[in-house]
Design a protein around this motif. Structure first.
Motif, PDB file in Angstrom:
ATOM      1  N   ASP A 122       2.340 -11.707 -35.509  1.00  0.00           N
ATOM      2  CA  ASP A 122       2.565 -13.059 -35.012  1.00  0.00           C
ATOM      3  C   ASP A 122       3.543 -13.792 -35.923  1.00  0.00           C
ATOM      4  O   ASP A 122       4.634 -13.296 -36.175  1.00  0.00           O
ATOM      5  CB  ASP A 122       1.231 -13.798 -34.862  1.00  0.00           C
ATOM      6  CG  ASP A 122       1.277 -14.848 -33.756  1.00  0.00           C
ATOM      7  OD1 ASP A 122       1.596 -16.006 -34.062  1.00  0.00           O
ATOM      8  OD2 ASP A 122       1.023 -14.490 -32.591  1.00  0.00           O
TER       9      ASP A 122
ATOM     10  N   PHE B  45       1.722 -13.918 -30.176  1.00  0.00           N
ATOM     11  CA  PHE B  45       2.862 -14.799 -30.434  1.00  0.00           C
ATOM     12  C   PHE B  45       2.677 -16.195 -29.844  1.00  0.00           C
ATOM     13  O   PHE B  45       3.626 -16.826 -29.386  1.00  0.00           O
ATOM     14  CB  PHE B  45       4.161 -14.159 -29.945  1.00  0.00           C
ATOM     15  CG  PHE B  45       4.439 -12.837 -30.591  1.00  0.00           C
ATOM     16  CD1 PHE B  45       4.777 -12.753 -31.937  1.00  0.00           C
ATOM     17  CD2 PHE B  45       4.320 -11.650 -29.878  1.00  0.00           C
ATOM     18  CE1 PHE B  45       4.995 -11.532 -32.555  1.00  0.00           C
ATOM     19  CE2 PHE B  45       4.534 -10.422 -30.485  1.00  0.00           C
ATOM     20  CZ  PHE B  45       4.880 -10.361 -31.830  1.00  0.00           C
TER      21      PHE B  45
ATOM     22  N   LYS C 266      10.801 -16.203 -30.752  1.00  0.00           N
ATOM     23  CA  LYS C 266      10.406 -14.967 -30.084  1.00  0.00           C
ATOM     24  C   LYS C 266      11.641 -14.137 -29.696  1.00  0.00           C
ATOM     25  O   LYS C 266      11.654 -12.906 -29.867  1.00  0.00           O
ATOM     26  CB  LYS C 266       9.571 -15.277 -28.847  1.00  0.00           C
ATOM     27  CG  LYS C 266       8.994 -14.044 -28.173  1.00  0.00           C
ATOM     28  CD  LYS C 266       8.203 -14.407 -26.926  1.00  0.00           C
ATOM     29  CE  LYS C 266       6.960 -15.179 -27.254  1.00  0.00           C
ATOM     30  NZ  LYS C 266       6.083 -15.340 -26.039  1.00  0.00           N
TER      31      LYS C 266
END
Length: 224
Positions: free
Chosen positions: A31, A51, A59
């Protein structure tokens, strides 16, 4: 030569430490931990997680930068850390697993990390797992006879049984023991090395050994 899997979790940045991986090592960014690695120039081999704590732009950058990107739905049975540890354990080329930034946030997350290594799917590899944060390292041991070396800047030494422990012996420490058994989980804290090495042994149970130091003002990087 040993190969280490560095699992970097997303603890609060003020408490974070990061690895200095060798060429043969792998880095599993979990993450936000993956983003924090990239921001420090650490190559991420695998980015894994739901995430939910990063932006759309972050991202996209992660997908473009990481060698492998694995996104899971937020509603899942395993935690992100468990998924990352599963990846490391399944890699037969990995001999050591270091987990970073597992503390400093929610208490339930901390407990889930500490108990995670005792799961049946991980228990055979428990001796290869090390937990690292700013002031502590935790190693796990099956029954046996061991010699360990004092880490630089670490003053205190604790022996923690998450299970009952039989015939625990501690040598070359400030508070030695001789074949002491505990029929319950016990935390023997704030012991100290007498010199640069100490020895310990036990015959049954699982033991966590913690080396601890006072908090440093500067963040540190760690190379295994």
């Amino acid at each position: 030569m040993t190969k280490t899997a560095h699992i970097v979790l997303g603890a609060p940045t003020d408490n974070a430490v990061f690895p200095s991986p060798r060429t043969e090592d792998i880095v599993i960014g979990v993450d936000r931990g993956a983003i924090e690695c990239l921001s420090r120039g650490i190559t991420v081999t695998t980015a894994v997680g739901d995430f939910d704590s990063i932006s759309t732009e972050e991202k996209a950058n992660l997908k473009a930068s990481a060698d492998s990107y694995i996104e899971h739905d937020a509603d899942k049975d395993d935690t992100d850390a468990e998924i990352a540890l599963s990846l490391a354990v399944k890699d037969e080329t990995v001999s050591q697993i270091s987990v970073y930034n597992w503390s400093g946030g929610r208490l339930d997350h901390l407990l889930s990390i500490l108990y995670m290594v005792y799961q049946p799917r991980f228990i055979d590899r428990i001796g290869s797992i090390k937990l690292i944060n700013e002031t502590n390292t935790i190693n796990f041991y099956h029954p046996g006879d061991y010699t360990i070396v004092k880490e630089e800047s670490k003053t205190y030494l604790s022996f923690v049984g998450m299970t009952a422990i039989e015939k625990l012996t501690l040598k070359k420490v400030k508070y030695p023991l001789d074949n002491k058994s505990y029929h319950y989980p016990v935390a023997l804290v704030s012991n100290e090395f007498l010199k640069e090495e100490c020895r310990f042994s036990f015959e049954k149970g699982i033991l966590a050994v913690i080396q601890s130091g006072d908090k440093q003002k500067e963040r540190i990087s760690i190379r295994d």
